[in-house]
Write a protein that holds these residues in place. Structure first.
Motif, mmCIF file in Angstrom:
data_model
loop_
_atom_site.group_PDB
_atom_site.id
_atom_site.type_symbol
_atom_site.label_atom_id
_atom_site.label_comp_id
_atom_site.label_asym_id
_atom_site.label_seq_id
_atom_site.Cartn_x
_atom_site.Cartn_y
_atom_site.Cartn_z
ATOM 1 N N THR A 1 -2.852 0.323 -4.071
ATOM 2 C CA THR A 1 -2.737 -0.972 -3.421
ATOM 3 C C THR A 1 -2.361 -1.991 -4.476
ATOM 4 O O THR A 1 -2.878 -1.951 -5.592
ATOM 5 N N TYR B 1 -12.700 -4.444 -7.758
ATOM 6 C CA TYR B 1 -11.603 -4.961 -6.944
ATOM 7 C C TYR B 1 -12.031 -5.243 -5.499
ATOM 8 O O TYR B 1 -11.190 -5.398 -4.623
ATOM 9 N N GLU B 2 -13.330 -5.358 -5.274
ATOM 10 C CA GLU B 2 -13.821 -5.552 -3.909
ATOM 11 C C GLU B 2 -13.241 -6.818 -3.264
ATOM 12 O O GLU B 2 -12.894 -6.811 -2.076
ATOM 13 N N ASN C 1 -7.530 -6.443 3.263
ATOM 14 C CA ASN C 1 -7.965 -6.124 4.624
ATOM 15 C C ASN C 1 -7.745 -7.302 5.572
ATOM 16 O O ASN C 1 -7.427 -7.110 6.746
ATOM 17 N N TRP D 1 -4.408 -1.263 -7.915
ATOM 18 C CA TRP D 1 -5.599 -0.443 -8.045
ATOM 19 C C TRP D 1 -5.559 0.687 -7.036
ATOM 20 O O TRP D 1 -4.795 0.680 -6.099
ATOM 21 N N ILE E 1 0.877 -1.171 0.000
ATOM 22 C CA ILE E 1 0.000 0.000 0.000
ATOM 23 C C ILE E 1 0.913 1.220 0.000
ATOM 24 O O ILE E 1 1.723 1.391 0.916
ATOM 25 N N ASP F 1 -9.749 -6.099 -2.277
ATOM 26 C CA ASP F 1 -9.777 -5.222 -1.099
ATOM 27 C C ASP F 1 -10.040 -6.027 0.168
ATOM 28 O O ASP F 1 -9.386 -5.823 1.192
ATOM 29 N N LYS F 2 -11.000 -6.955 0.099
ATOM 30 C CA LYS F 2 -11.316 -7.786 1.269
ATOM 31 C C LYS F 2 -10.115 -8.638 1.665
ATOM 32 O O LYS F 2 -9.822 -8.786 2.855
ATOM 33 N N GLU G 1 -7.759 3.245 -4.309
ATOM 34 C CA GLU G 1 -8.779 3.033 -3.282
ATOM 35 C C GLU G 1 -10.182 2.958 -3.863
ATOM 36 O O GLU G 1 -10.543 3.732 -4.741
ATOM 37 N N ASP G 2 -10.979 2.032 -3.331
ATOM 38 C CA ASP G 2 -12.418 1.942 -3.603
ATOM 39 C C ASP G 2 -12.766 1.883 -5.088
ATOM 40 O O ASP G 2 -13.736 2.506 -5.514
#
Length: 128
Positions: free
Chosen positions: A83, A105-106, A113, A98, A11, A109-110, A100-101
């Protein structure tokens, strides 16, 4: 599934590059190990064992997910943190990057996280 696999999370905050986060999840033959550095000038260190069943479940979710190669939302905007997740096996390497948000790419992202959670990294973009 404990084949030779390495997953690297990076990140890189645009506005404060010295506060980047890097975590590497690897299987050492017995356990999944999460190592890394984060925080201002990499002063925080992560070194934790992730249970096989927990890591394997998260990796299998990624393996079975279908994602667009280039979501249309990627064509605009350059603000925020970048990220990236890099997946290496003995035979190949795949890297996803990618902002943020970004739509599409959900699942990544998960997973990112989850890595942060496993390492007890309290990363929040607004911190920097």
């Amino acid at each position: 599934m404990n084949e030779l696999i390495s997953i690297t999370l990076n990140i890189d905050p645009t506005d404060f590059p010295q506060s980047k986060t890097q975590l590497v999840l690897e299987h050492d033959g017995e356990n999944w190990i999460l190592d890394g550095k984060y925080g201002l000038y990499d002063e925080e260190v992560v070194n934790t064992i992730v249970p096989d069943n927990v890591a394997n479940k998260a990796i299998n979710r990624l393996r079975n997910h279908k994602m667009p190669v280039l979501p249309l939302s990627m064509l605009t905007g350059v603000d925020g943190s970048t990220t990236s997740l890099t997946f290496r096996t003995i035979n190949d390497c795949h890297k996803f990057s990618w902002r943020e948000d970004k739509e599409g790419y959900e699942t990544l992202d998960k997973f990112a996280n989850k890595l942060l959670e496993w390492g007890n990294v309290e990363y929040k973009p607004e911190m920097y």
